[in-house]
Design a protein around this motif. Structure first.
Motif, PDB file in Angstrom:
ATOM      1  N   ALA A  15       0.838  -1.211   0.000  1.00 31.35           N
ATOM      2  CA  ALA A  15       0.000   0.000   0.000  1.00 31.35           C
ATOM      3  C   ALA A  15       0.869   1.255   0.000  1.00 31.35           C
ATOM      4  CB  ALA A  15      -0.921  -0.009   1.216  1.00 31.35           C
ATOM      5  N   ALA A  16       1.928   1.246   0.832  1.00 37.70           N
ATOM      6  CA  ALA A  16       2.830   2.400   0.875  1.00 37.70           C
ATOM      7  C   ALA A  16       3.565   2.563  -0.449  1.00 37.70           C
ATOM      8  CB  ALA A  16       3.830   2.240   2.016  1.00 37.70           C
ATOM      9  N   GLY A  17       3.967   1.437  -1.050  1.00 40.39           N
ATOM     10  CA  GLY A  17       4.676   1.491  -2.325  1.00 40.39           C
ATOM     11  C   GLY A  17       3.835   2.089  -3.435  1.00 40.39           C
ATOM     12  N   ILE A  18       2.549   1.709  -3.474  1.00 36.16           N
ATOM     13  CA  ILE A  18       1.643   2.275  -4.484  1.00 36.16           C
ATOM     14  C   ILE A  18       1.496   3.778  -4.281  1.00 36.16           C
ATOM     15  CG2 ILE A  18      -0.746   2.304  -5.281  1.00 36.16           C
ATOM     16  CD1 ILE A  18      -0.847  -0.705  -4.618  1.00 36.16           C
ATOM     17  N   THR A  19       1.357   4.174  -3.019  1.00 33.20           N
ATOM     18  CA  THR A  19       1.213   5.607  -2.713  1.00 33.20           C
ATOM     19  C   THR A  19       2.460   6.380  -3.108  1.00 33.20           C
ATOM     20  OG1 THR A  19      -0.236   5.050  -0.854  1.00 33.20           O
ATOM     21  CG2 THR A  19       0.734   7.262  -0.884  1.00 33.20           C
ATOM     22  N   PHE A  49       4.685   5.562  -5.269  1.00 32.96           N
ATOM     23  CA  PHE A  49       4.851   5.559  -6.729  1.00 32.96           C
ATOM     24  C   PHE A  49       4.099   6.729  -7.355  1.00 32.96           C
ATOM     25  CE2 PHE A  49       2.901   4.432 -10.821  1.00 32.96           C
ATOM     26  CZ  PHE A  49       4.051   4.306 -11.596  1.00 32.96           C
ATOM     27  N   PHE A  50       2.860   6.929  -6.928  1.00 33.67           N
ATOM     28  CA  PHE A  50       2.080   8.029  -7.505  1.00 33.67           C
ATOM     29  C   PHE A  50       2.624   9.386  -7.073  1.00 33.67           C
ATOM     30  CE2 PHE A  50      -1.167   4.653  -8.047  1.00 33.67           C
ATOM     31  CZ  PHE A  50      -1.393   4.836  -9.406  1.00 33.67           C
ATOM     32  N   LEU A  51       3.152   9.447  -5.851  1.00 35.04           N
ATOM     33  CA  LEU A  51       3.797  10.696  -5.428  1.00 35.04           C
ATOM     34  C   LEU A  51       5.026  10.975  -6.280  1.00 35.04           C
ATOM     35  CD1 LEU A  51       3.574  10.391  -1.534  1.00 35.04           C
ATOM     36  CD2 LEU A  51       2.275  11.935  -3.010  1.00 35.04           C
ATOM     37  N   TRP A  52       5.740   9.930  -6.618  1.00 30.85           N
ATOM     38  CA  TRP A  52       6.952  10.069  -7.434  1.00 30.85           C
ATOM     39  C   TRP A  52       6.636  10.545  -8.839  1.00 30.85           C
ATOM     40  CZ3 TRP A  52       8.825   6.714 -11.507  1.00 30.85           C
ATOM     41  CH2 TRP A  52      10.123   7.035 -11.924  1.00 30.85           C
ATOM     42  N   VAL A  53       5.555   9.997  -9.432  1.00 27.68           N
ATOM     43  CA  VAL A  53       5.206  10.406 -10.799  1.00 27.68           C
ATOM     44  C   VAL A  53       4.488  11.755 -10.808  1.00 27.68           C
ATOM     45  CG1 VAL A  53       5.060   8.024 -11.593  1.00 27.68           C
ATOM     46  CG2 VAL A  53       2.991   9.162 -10.782  1.00 27.68           C
ATOM     47  N   GLY A  54       4.119  12.253  -9.616  1.00 27.55           N
ATOM     48  CA  GLY A  54       3.492  13.568  -9.543  1.00 27.55           C
ATOM     49  C   GLY A  54       2.006  13.577  -9.808  1.00 27.55           C
ATOM     50  N   TRP A  55       1.366  12.412  -9.722  1.00 27.34           N
ATOM     51  CA  TRP A  55      -0.088  12.331  -9.942  1.00 27.34           C
ATOM     52  C   TRP A  55      -0.687  11.593  -8.761  1.00 27.34           C
ATOM     53  CZ3 TRP A  55      -2.938   7.810 -12.229  1.00 27.34           C
ATOM     54  CH2 TRP A  55      -4.308   8.090 -12.355  1.00 27.34           C
ATOM     55  N   ILE A  56      -1.665  12.189  -8.095  1.00 28.90           N
ATOM     56  CA  ILE A  56      -2.239  11.590  -6.896  1.00 28.90           C
ATOM     57  C   ILE A  56      -3.709  11.261  -7.165  1.00 28.90           C
ATOM     58  CG2 ILE A  56      -2.681  11.881  -4.441  1.00 28.90           C
ATOM     59  CD1 ILE A  56      -0.423  13.889  -4.345  1.00 28.90           C
ATOM     60  N   ILE A  68      -6.744  10.301  -5.854  1.00 24.71           N
ATOM     61  CA  ILE A  68      -7.287  10.229  -4.497  1.00 24.71           C
ATOM     62  C   ILE A  68      -8.164   8.987  -4.306  1.00 24.71           C
ATOM     63  CG2 ILE A  68      -8.673  11.398  -2.761  1.00 24.71           C
ATOM     64  CD1 ILE A  68      -6.030  12.751  -3.357  1.00 24.71           C
ATOM     65  N   LYS A  69      -9.053   8.739  -5.241  1.00 22.43           N
ATOM     66  CA  LYS A  69      -9.989   7.620  -5.095  1.00 22.43           C
ATOM     67  C   LYS A  69      -9.243   6.289  -5.049  1.00 22.43           C
ATOM     68  CE  LYS A  69     -14.184   5.614  -7.082  1.00 22.43           C
ATOM     69  NZ  LYS A  69     -15.198   5.710  -8.164  1.00 22.43           N
ATOM     70  N   LEU A  70      -8.267   6.121  -5.951  1.00 26.12           N
ATOM     71  CA  LEU A  70      -7.509   4.872  -5.982  1.00 26.12           C
ATOM     72  C   LEU A  70      -6.732   4.669  -4.689  1.00 26.12           C
ATOM     73  CD1 LEU A  70      -6.396   2.379  -7.391  1.00 26.12           C
ATOM     74  CD2 LEU A  70      -4.648   3.829  -8.446  1.00 26.12           C
ATOM     75  N   LEU A  71      -6.094   5.734  -4.206  1.00 33.57           N
ATOM     76  CA  LEU A  71      -5.310   5.616  -2.976  1.00 33.57           C
ATOM     77  C   LEU A  71      -6.207   5.330  -1.778  1.00 33.57           C
ATOM     78  CD1 LEU A  71      -2.625   8.432  -3.407  1.00 33.57           C
ATOM     79  CD2 LEU A  71      -2.438   5.985  -3.875  1.00 33.57           C
TER      80      LEU A  71
END
Length: 653
Positions: free
Chosen positions: A329-333, A335-342, A344-347
């Motif tokens: 779960a942390a890795g997925i979060t 990853f999206f922080l790294w690519v600059g797109w968050i 919200i619903k998926l997280l």
């Protein structure tokens, strides 16, 4: 190479300021270099040389007002003497006259872009002064550019340029510039405190905390003040623990843990495969008349230990799986922080799935499901002759008779023990026989007696004394899987759910290998007492009735519920269609002839019949009659079972 870049370096800025001052305090003037300056001034203004020397002494002693006065006297005689301009600038900045000081350093640089003037201007831009001024980002960037130019132009054996570049590159997060300057210091000036200090930071950036600490301590031994060393060591450790890559120690520890855990799963699987093959060879090569199973005592003990270890391993796996769920779960979060797109619903979905999964996993460890007895108790008054037959078989097998018979609505014939572990180990637990009402149609007493002897064989072989951990693990796996299914977390991307699937497969392979061995040894007890023919007839009848009853029951249940009527008595119904009867007979023949697989709890009937023919029987005299003849009121009992089955189906619907 993974580094702490962008997270580790900025956290050291405060310590670098302390280190800058510390280096300045521990350095002394290079006399050879000073003499060159005196000779240069001697040519321009001979009378100003002594004044310049005294001004520099005052500057080094932090007597800034006196140094300013004396440097002004020098410049009155030699207005363009660059060293005096630079040093006057330092003095002015240290007395709070920052703009005037910067003006002096810039004037020196405008006169001549020498390494000293470049470095002097860089120092002036970054000097904190008496008010602890914090240079702006633009000033730091400008200072770094000047310092790098000075380092490139330097032709003297002077570490100041590389030291200043390393400090500024580190402060501005220019990692490659920092590493290049640090490398120059390491190669050319291995005995300087600054060299080991910066090399320590470089090692920390590489993740080598122990090596970094050793280098920082060397810098202290070479003169860096203890306070600055301790602050830097603390900053390194804090930065490492507080950054993503700083979790390297824990990351690798976690990898080792997960690797060891996976290895344990593989070893359990291999152990199951080996034991399964060994069981087959043991059965093929053992004495078929070894009714007590003494020849397989060692193998049964190994199986018992492996099943116990596998059961405990399931519970030990829970924290590892929870950790993997959290990491995923942390890795997925991240990853999206790294690519600059968050998204919200998926997280949120990921977070909720992780929390729900962990909740149910923890709940499964502490909440025990009460195991209820199947069906209902059959009083002796309802079937006294059945009870007499059951006790008679126990006497023939030379074991304790059952304490209770329970009648159910299915086709099962089985036994179990009820009681605590201690009671089971001491052979004092209550023995229970389960008889499914649906299996009794057309069941001869002679064949029933042989099957009953097989069940008593489990008692005499003490198969029912253990198995608690296997039952508990299976129930926990199924209950947790059902909870995940109901909560919507039983998905292909849920690590915990996939673990349940894998472990259920693995545990099934191990425990089913053990039960196959138990079944063969129980078969020997039955065949030895009542013969292979009676055993074959009994087992064949149980298989046939299971196929027939399932078909008839499914057909009648669908018809009754579609027309909204009560069920007819399923236990009195038979299939009348000849074509369907042929299909059912084909299913029976296929079931009998199928090969044994590793997923079977029992060996295939064909194998069991083959091994049964090799057993020498006592040739106990056969008995006549049907099992239903042993009951006082068949109609009442079947009607009760039919109603029980209908109520359960409606409740489930």
């Amino acid at each position: 190479m993974k580094r702490f870049t962008n997270r580790f370096i900025p956290s050291l800025l405060f310590c670098l300021m302390c280190a800058n001052l510390a280096f300045a305090q521990t350095q002394t003037r290079d006399l050879a270099k000073e003499e060159k300056l005196w000779q240069q001034l001697q040519k321009i203004a001979p009378k100003a040389v002594d004044t310049f020397k005294t001004a520099t002494e005052n500057l080094d002693q932090k007597n800034y007002p006196e140094s300013i006065k004396l440097y002004n006297q020098v410049l009155a005689q030699a207005p363009n003497f660059e060293p005096a301009l630079r040093r006057l600038g330092y003095g002015l900045i240290e007395t709070g006259k920052r703009e005037e000081g910067l003006s002096m350093s810039q004037k020196a640089l405008n006169l001549n872009r020498t390494p000293d003037n470049l470095l002097g201007r860089a120092y002036a831009l970054t000097s904190p002064g008496p008010g602890n001024y914090n240079p702006t980002a633009a000033e730091l960037e400008q200072a770094l550019a000047l310092s790098k130019e000075a380092m490139q132009k330097n032709t003297e054996d002077d570490p100041d340029y590389a030291m200043m570049t390393a400090q500024l590159a580190l402060s501005t997060d220019h990692v490659e510039d920092f590493r290049a300057a640090s490398q120059i210091l390491t190669e050319k000036f291995p005995n300087l405190a600054a060299t080991h200090y910066f090399n320590g930071i470089r090692l920390a950036d590489d993740g080598d905390l122990d090596g970094a600490a050793a280098e920082i301590k060397k810098s202290e031994a070479l003169g860096l003040p203890h306070e600055a060393v301790q602050k830097t060591l603390t900053a390194i450790e804090t930065a490492q623990n507080g950054s993503f890559y700083g979790l390297g120690r824990y990351f690798y520890d976690g990898l080792y843990l997960v690797g060891a855990w996976i290895l344990g799963l593989v070893l359990l699987f291999v152990a199951g495969k080996i034991l399964s093959a060994k069981t087959l060879r043991s059965i093929e090569n053992s004495d078929p008349n070894d009714v007590t199973g003494g020849g397989q005592a060692g193998l049964r003990k190994i199986y018992k230990n492996v099943v116990g270890i596998a059961g405990i391993y399931y519970y030990l796996s829970q924290p590892v799986v929870m950790l993997l769920v959290i990491v995923a779960a942390a890795g997925i979060t991240l990853f999206f922080l790294w690519v600059g797109w968050i998204p919200i619903k998926l997280l949120l979905i990921v977070a909720v799935a992780a929390v729900v999964t962990i909740f149910y996993m923890i709940k499964s460890l502490f909440v025990r499901t009460k195991i209820e007895d199947p069906g209902r108790q059959l009083d002796e008054a309802e079937a006294p002759e059945l009870w007499a037959l059951v006790r008679g078989v126990a006497d023939a097998i030379n074991t304790r008779p059952v304490n209770e018979i329970r009648i159910t609505h299915g086709t099962e014939l089985a036994v179990y023990e009820r009681g605590g572990i201690r009671a089971k180990m001491q052979d004092k637990a209550e023995r229970v026989l389960i008889i499914g009402a649906a299996v009794l149609n057309d069941f001869s007493q002679n064949a029933f007696r042989a099957v009953l002897a097989h069940e008593y064989g489990h008692f005499s072989n003490r198969d029912t004394a253990g198995g608690d951990i296997a039952l508990r693990v299976n129930l926990d796996i199924i209950r947790l899987a059902e909870a995940m299914a109901l909560s919507g977390t039983a998905t292909f991307y849920n690590i915990a759910f996939q673990f349940l699937r894998v472990y259920h497969f693995l545990f099934r392979r191990i425990t089913h290998g053990a039960t196959r061995l138990q079944e063969i040894l129980a078969d020997r007890v039955a065949v030895h007492q009542y013969g292979a023919e009676a055993f074959r007839e009994g087992l064949s009848h149980v298989i046939r009735r299971s196929i027939e009853f399932n078909h008839v029951a499914a057909k009648e249940i669908n018809a009754a519920f579609s027309s909204n009527r009560a069920l007819q008595n399923l236990y009195e119904m038979t299939e009348q269609n000849e074509e369907i009867k042929q299909d059912l007979e084909q299913q029976f023949n296929e079931n009998i002839a199928r090969p044994t697989t590793e997923d079977d709890t029992h060996p295939s009937p064909e194998d069991r019949f083959k091994w049964a023919t090799q057993i020498k029987s006592r040739e106990t005299a056969p008995i006549s009659g049907m099992v239903w003849d042993l009951f006082k009121n068949r109609e009442s009992l079947t009607a009760e079972m039919n109603k029980m089955l209908e109520q359960r189906i409606r409740a489930n619907m």
